[in-house]
Scaffold this motif. Sequence first.
Motif, mmCIF file in Angstrom:
data_model
loop_
_atom_site.group_PDB
_atom_site.id
_atom_site.type_symbol
_atom_site.label_atom_id
_atom_site.label_comp_id
_atom_site.label_asym_id
_atom_site.label_seq_id
_atom_site.Cartn_x
_atom_site.Cartn_y
_atom_site.Cartn_z
ATOM 1 N N LYS A 127 0.815 -1.217 0.000
ATOM 2 C CA LYS A 127 0.000 0.000 0.000
ATOM 3 C C LYS A 127 0.850 1.269 0.000
ATOM 4 C CE LYS A 127 -3.314 -2.552 2.741
ATOM 5 N NZ LYS A 127 -3.811 -2.773 4.074
ATOM 6 N N ASP A 128 2.157 1.122 0.027
ATOM 7 C CA ASP A 128 3.060 2.274 0.130
ATOM 8 C C ASP A 128 3.608 2.634 -1.251
ATOM 9 O OD1 ASP A 128 5.193 4.042 0.610
ATOM 10 O OD2 ASP A 128 5.638 3.118 2.544
ATOM 11 N N ASP A 129 2.949 3.584 -1.910
ATOM 12 C CA ASP A 129 3.310 3.968 -3.276
ATOM 13 C C ASP A 129 4.740 4.481 -3.351
ATOM 14 O OD1 ASP A 129 2.815 6.365 -5.696
ATOM 15 O OD2 ASP A 129 2.277 4.263 -6.061
ATOM 16 N N THR A 130 5.174 5.242 -2.359
ATOM 17 C CA THR A 130 6.540 5.777 -2.361
ATOM 18 C C THR A 130 7.560 4.639 -2.331
ATOM 19 O OG1 THR A 130 5.822 7.793 -1.262
ATOM 20 C CG2 THR A 130 8.163 7.269 -1.126
ATOM 21 N N PHE A 131 7.330 3.679 -1.470
ATOM 22 C CA PHE A 131 8.233 2.527 -1.374
ATOM 23 C C PHE A 131 8.242 1.740 -2.678
ATOM 24 C CE2 PHE A 131 8.867 -1.997 -0.667
ATOM 25 C CZ PHE A 131 10.113 -2.005 -0.057
ATOM 26 N N LEU A 132 7.044 1.460 -3.228
ATOM 27 C CA LEU A 132 6.958 0.675 -4.468
ATOM 28 C C LEU A 132 7.646 1.389 -5.626
ATOM 29 C CD1 LEU A 132 3.308 -0.679 -4.183
ATOM 30 C CD2 LEU A 132 5.444 -1.958 -3.813
ATOM 31 N N ARG A 133 7.501 2.710 -5.712
ATOM 32 C CA ARG A 133 8.166 3.465 -6.781
ATOM 33 C C ARG A 133 9.686 3.443 -6.603
ATOM 34 N NH1 ARG A 133 5.041 6.194 -10.302
ATOM 35 N NH2 ARG A 133 2.831 6.276 -9.811
ATOM 36 N N ALA A 134 10.130 3.522 -5.367
ATOM 37 C CA ALA A 134 11.563 3.458 -5.108
ATOM 38 C C ALA A 134 12.112 2.087 -5.495
ATOM 39 C CB ALA A 134 11.839 3.759 -3.637
ATOM 40 N N ALA A 135 11.400 1.030 -5.111
ATOM 41 C CA ALA A 135 11.826 -0.327 -5.462
ATOM 42 C C ALA A 135 11.800 -0.509 -6.974
ATOM 43 C CB ALA A 135 10.933 -1.363 -4.777
ATOM 44 N N HIS A 136 10.772 0.017 -7.630
ATOM 45 C CA HIS A 136 10.670 -0.044 -9.096
ATOM 46 C C HIS A 136 11.901 0.568 -9.747
ATOM 47 C CE1 HIS A 136 9.102 0.732 -13.171
ATOM 48 N NE2 HIS A 136 9.577 1.944 -12.993
ATOM 49 N N THR A 137 12.275 1.750 -9.289
ATOM 50 C CA THR A 137 13.441 2.421 -9.874
ATOM 51 C C THR A 137 14.695 1.569 -9.702
ATOM 52 O OG1 THR A 137 12.502 4.598 -9.539
ATOM 53 C CG2 THR A 137 14.885 4.491 -9.803
ATOM 54 N N ALA A 138 14.914 1.073 -8.504
ATOM 55 C CA ALA A 138 16.111 0.265 -8.254
ATOM 56 C C ALA A 138 16.111 -1.017 -9.062
ATOM 57 C CB ALA A 138 16.231 -0.051 -6.764
ATOM 58 N N LEU A 139 14.993 -1.702 -9.097
ATOM 59 C CA LEU A 139 14.929 -3.016 -9.725
ATOM 60 C C LEU A 139 14.888 -2.977 -11.246
ATOM 61 C CD1 LEU A 139 12.370 -4.640 -7.290
ATOM 62 C CD2 LEU A 139 14.791 -5.268 -7.528
ATOM 63 N N LEU A 140 14.148 -2.029 -11.817
ATOM 64 C CA LEU A 140 13.867 -2.081 -13.253
ATOM 65 C C LEU A 140 14.463 -0.951 -14.086
ATOM 66 C CD1 LEU A 140 10.129 -3.172 -13.075
ATOM 67 C CD2 LEU A 140 12.155 -4.606 -13.372
ATOM 68 N N GLU A 141 14.825 0.160 -13.470
ATOM 69 C CA GLU A 141 15.321 1.284 -14.259
ATOM 70 C C GLU A 141 16.834 1.394 -14.281
ATOM 71 O OE1 GLU A 141 13.334 4.890 -13.113
ATOM 72 O OE2 GLU A 141 11.410 4.185 -13.908
ATOM 73 N N ILE A 142 17.512 0.819 -13.328
ATOM 74 C CA ILE A 142 18.974 0.894 -13.268
ATOM 75 C C ILE A 142 19.554 -0.288 -14.027
ATOM 76 C CG2 ILE A 142 20.994 1.002 -11.768
ATOM 77 C CD1 ILE A 142 18.905 3.376 -11.587
#
Length: 173
Positions: A127-142
């Motif tokens: 439910k934590d959009d900020t956390f999920l977006r941060a994880a998304h960036t680390a996992l899929l954008e780098i």
Amino acid sequence: MTMKLITHNMLTSNVRAANHAFPLRIEATVVERRAREFNGEFIARMIPKLEWGALVSAVGWVKPLLGRSGAGDQRMEEGVGEGGIAKSGDIAESGNIAESGDIAASGDSGEVSELVVPPEVVTDYEKDDTFLRAAHTALLEIEVLEGKLICPVTGREYPISKGIPNMLIGEDE
């Protein structure tokens, strides 16, 4: 297809003496950040399958090449410092990086501006959009394009070239 940190989180050393040592240390020389469409449901389903501590370590290993962020895709090479490209070892001047040194979301757009992941998975992360977006960036954008992975047990180096880690070993290994 290039090596993202989600891929790194699943790689182990194939050397017999290493007994599938994990995580492999990243020594990157070229790293890119490429924006990807955010899918919070996918990230939430992936979190339990990850070794979170290894992701935090991986972020720490590549972050020196991601010291400055801006809009759009970015290419970071060790030793280059022009046009938004960070030198290895640089830290963001904006002051948005958390003391822990790990992905913080900021701004109204919900985009992650700095690579800062929390040291532990947060409670109710689904439910934590900020956390999920941060994880998304680390996992899929780098994406690690050039460098090497190093076995923590044997020191065996696996080269990364054009975003592809070469995990092949000799018969005697």
